[in-house]
Write a protein that holds these residues in place. Structure first.
Motif, PDB file in Angstrom:
ATOM      1  N   ALA A 168       1.221  -4.353  -8.882  1.00 16.26           N
ATOM      2  CA  ALA A 168       1.451  -5.614  -8.156  1.00 16.26           C
ATOM      3  C   ALA A 168       0.722  -5.706  -6.816  1.00 16.26           C
ATOM      4  O   ALA A 168       0.114  -6.746  -6.526  1.00 16.26           O
ATOM      5  N   PRO A 169       0.728  -4.685  -5.973  1.00 18.87           N
ATOM      6  CA  PRO A 169       0.032  -4.806  -4.688  1.00 18.87           C
ATOM      7  C   PRO A 169      -1.487  -4.950  -4.817  1.00 18.87           C
ATOM      8  O   PRO A 169      -2.154  -5.420  -3.895  1.00 18.87           O
ATOM      9  N   PHE A 170      -2.038  -4.569  -5.942  1.00 17.72           N
ATOM     10  CA  PHE A 170      -3.486  -4.601  -6.136  1.00 17.72           C
ATOM     11  C   PHE A 170      -3.959  -5.817  -6.943  1.00 17.72           C
ATOM     12  O   PHE A 170      -5.155  -6.024  -7.090  1.00 17.72           O
ATOM     13  N   ASP A 171      -3.046  -6.583  -7.465  1.00 17.29           N
ATOM     14  CA  ASP A 171      -3.379  -7.702  -8.352  1.00 17.29           C
ATOM     15  C   ASP A 171      -3.998  -8.842  -7.545  1.00 17.29           C
ATOM     16  O   ASP A 171      -3.313  -9.510  -6.767  1.00 17.29           O
ATOM     17  N   PRO A 172      -5.298  -9.102  -7.717  1.00 17.32           N
ATOM     18  CA  PRO A 172      -5.948 -10.168  -6.946  1.00 17.32           C
ATOM     19  C   PRO A 172      -5.544 -11.570  -7.422  1.00 17.32           C
ATOM     20  O   PRO A 172      -5.712 -12.540  -6.697  1.00 17.32           O
ATOM     21  N   ASP A 205      -3.339  -0.996   3.963  1.00 15.43           N
ATOM     22  CA  ASP A 205      -4.529  -0.445   3.317  1.00 15.43           C
ATOM     23  C   ASP A 205      -4.413   1.070   3.143  1.00 15.43           C
ATOM     24  O   ASP A 205      -4.894   1.625   2.165  1.00 15.43           O
ATOM     25  N   GLU A 206      -3.768   1.731   4.086  1.00 16.05           N
ATOM     26  CA  GLU A 206      -3.562   3.178   3.991  1.00 16.05           C
ATOM     27  C   GLU A 206      -2.673   3.530   2.798  1.00 16.05           C
ATOM     28  O   GLU A 206      -2.942   4.471   2.057  1.00 16.05           O
ATOM     29  N   GLN A 207      -1.633   2.742   2.615  1.00 19.15           N
ATOM     30  CA  GLN A 207      -0.741   2.969   1.465  1.00 19.15           C
ATOM     31  C   GLN A 207      -1.469   2.714   0.151  1.00 19.15           C
ATOM     32  O   GLN A 207      -1.263   3.411  -0.834  1.00 19.15           O
ATOM     33  N   LYS A 208      -2.319   1.687   0.147  1.00 20.49           N
ATOM     34  CA  LYS A 208      -3.102   1.405  -1.068  1.00 20.49           C
ATOM     35  C   LYS A 208      -4.056   2.545  -1.380  1.00 20.49           C
ATOM     36  O   LYS A 208      -4.273   2.883  -2.546  1.00 20.49           O
ATOM     37  N   ALA A 209      -4.631   3.148  -0.349  1.00 23.34           N
ATOM     38  CA  ALA A 209      -5.565   4.260  -0.553  1.00 23.34           C
ATOM     39  C   ALA A 209      -4.869   5.467  -1.154  1.00 23.34           C
ATOM     40  O   ALA A 209      -5.455   6.209  -1.938  1.00 23.34           O
ATOM     41  N   THR A 242       2.861 -14.291  -7.418  1.00 24.96           N
ATOM     42  CA  THR A 242       4.146 -13.960  -6.822  1.00 24.96           C
ATOM     43  C   THR A 242       3.945 -13.422  -5.403  1.00 24.96           C
ATOM     44  O   THR A 242       2.866 -12.962  -5.044  1.00 24.96           O
ATOM     45  N   ARG A 243       5.015 -13.493  -4.630  1.00 22.66           N
ATOM     46  CA  ARG A 243       4.972 -12.979  -3.263  1.00 22.66           C
ATOM     47  C   ARG A 243       5.571 -11.577  -3.241  1.00 22.66           C
ATOM     48  O   ARG A 243       6.512 -11.293  -3.951  1.00 22.66           O
ATOM     49  N   LEU A 244       5.015 -10.741  -2.377  1.00 25.51           N
ATOM     50  CA  LEU A 244       5.543  -9.398  -2.196  1.00 25.51           C
ATOM     51  C   LEU A 244       6.581  -9.414  -1.082  1.00 25.51           C
ATOM     52  O   LEU A 244       6.375 -10.032  -0.039  1.00 25.51           O
ATOM     53  N   ILE A 245       7.688  -8.740  -1.291  1.00 22.85           N
ATOM     54  CA  ILE A 245       8.731  -8.662  -0.278  1.00 22.85           C
ATOM     55  C   ILE A 245       8.269  -7.753   0.859  1.00 22.85           C
ATOM     56  O   ILE A 245       8.389  -8.086   2.024  1.00 22.85           O
ATOM     57  N   ASN A 246       7.741  -6.608   0.512  1.00 24.53           N
ATOM     58  CA  ASN A 246       7.215  -5.657   1.492  1.00 24.53           C
ATOM     59  C   ASN A 246       5.710  -5.582   1.329  1.00 24.53           C
ATOM     60  O   ASN A 246       5.214  -5.205   0.278  1.00 24.53           O
ATOM     61  N   SER A 247       4.981  -5.934   2.382  1.00 20.68           N
ATOM     62  CA  SER A 247       3.530  -5.870   2.281  1.00 20.68           C
ATOM     63  C   SER A 247       3.082  -4.406   2.323  1.00 20.68           C
ATOM     64  O   SER A 247       3.720  -3.559   2.936  1.00 20.68           O
ATOM     65  N   VAL A 248       1.984  -4.144   1.667  1.00 23.69           N
ATOM     66  CA  VAL A 248       1.453  -2.795   1.555  1.00 23.69           C
ATOM     67  C   VAL A 248       0.219  -2.695   2.426  1.00 23.69           C
ATOM     68  O   VAL A 248      -0.672  -3.530   2.361  1.00 23.69           O
TER      69      VAL A 248
END
Length: 78
Positions: free
Chosen positions: A57-61, A73-77, A65-71
């Motif tokens: 979900a956090p990577f889906d361009p 860039d460090e967490q994505k890495a 839907t809206r994310l409750i907690n934003s992620v």
């Protein structure tokens, strides 16, 4: 020799063929066991699919839907 694992029968046909090898009393129990196993596998697959969706979900361009907690860039890495 092919390494692909393909069974040229439907699940229902395999269960029917196996049940024919049993006596009448065992056939009902065997078919119930098959239903329980199919339900269990379906439930486990559904859990895996939901986990994959949640992790992606956090990577889906194209997410609508809206994310409750934003992620971050460090967490994505990670």
């Amino acid at each position: 020799m092919q390494t692909a694992r393909y069974i040229p029968f439907r699940k229902h046909d395999i269960i029917t063929m196996c049940a024919k090898e049993l006596n009448k009393d065992q056939q009902t129990s065997f078919k119930q066991l098959c239903e329980l196993l199919a339900s269990l596998i379906h439930f486990q697959y559904h859990g895996t699919l939901e986990s994959l969706k949640n992790n992606y979900a956090p990577f889906d361009p194209n997410s609508d839907t809206r994310l409750i907690n934003s992620v971050t860039d460090e967490q994505k890495a990670q």
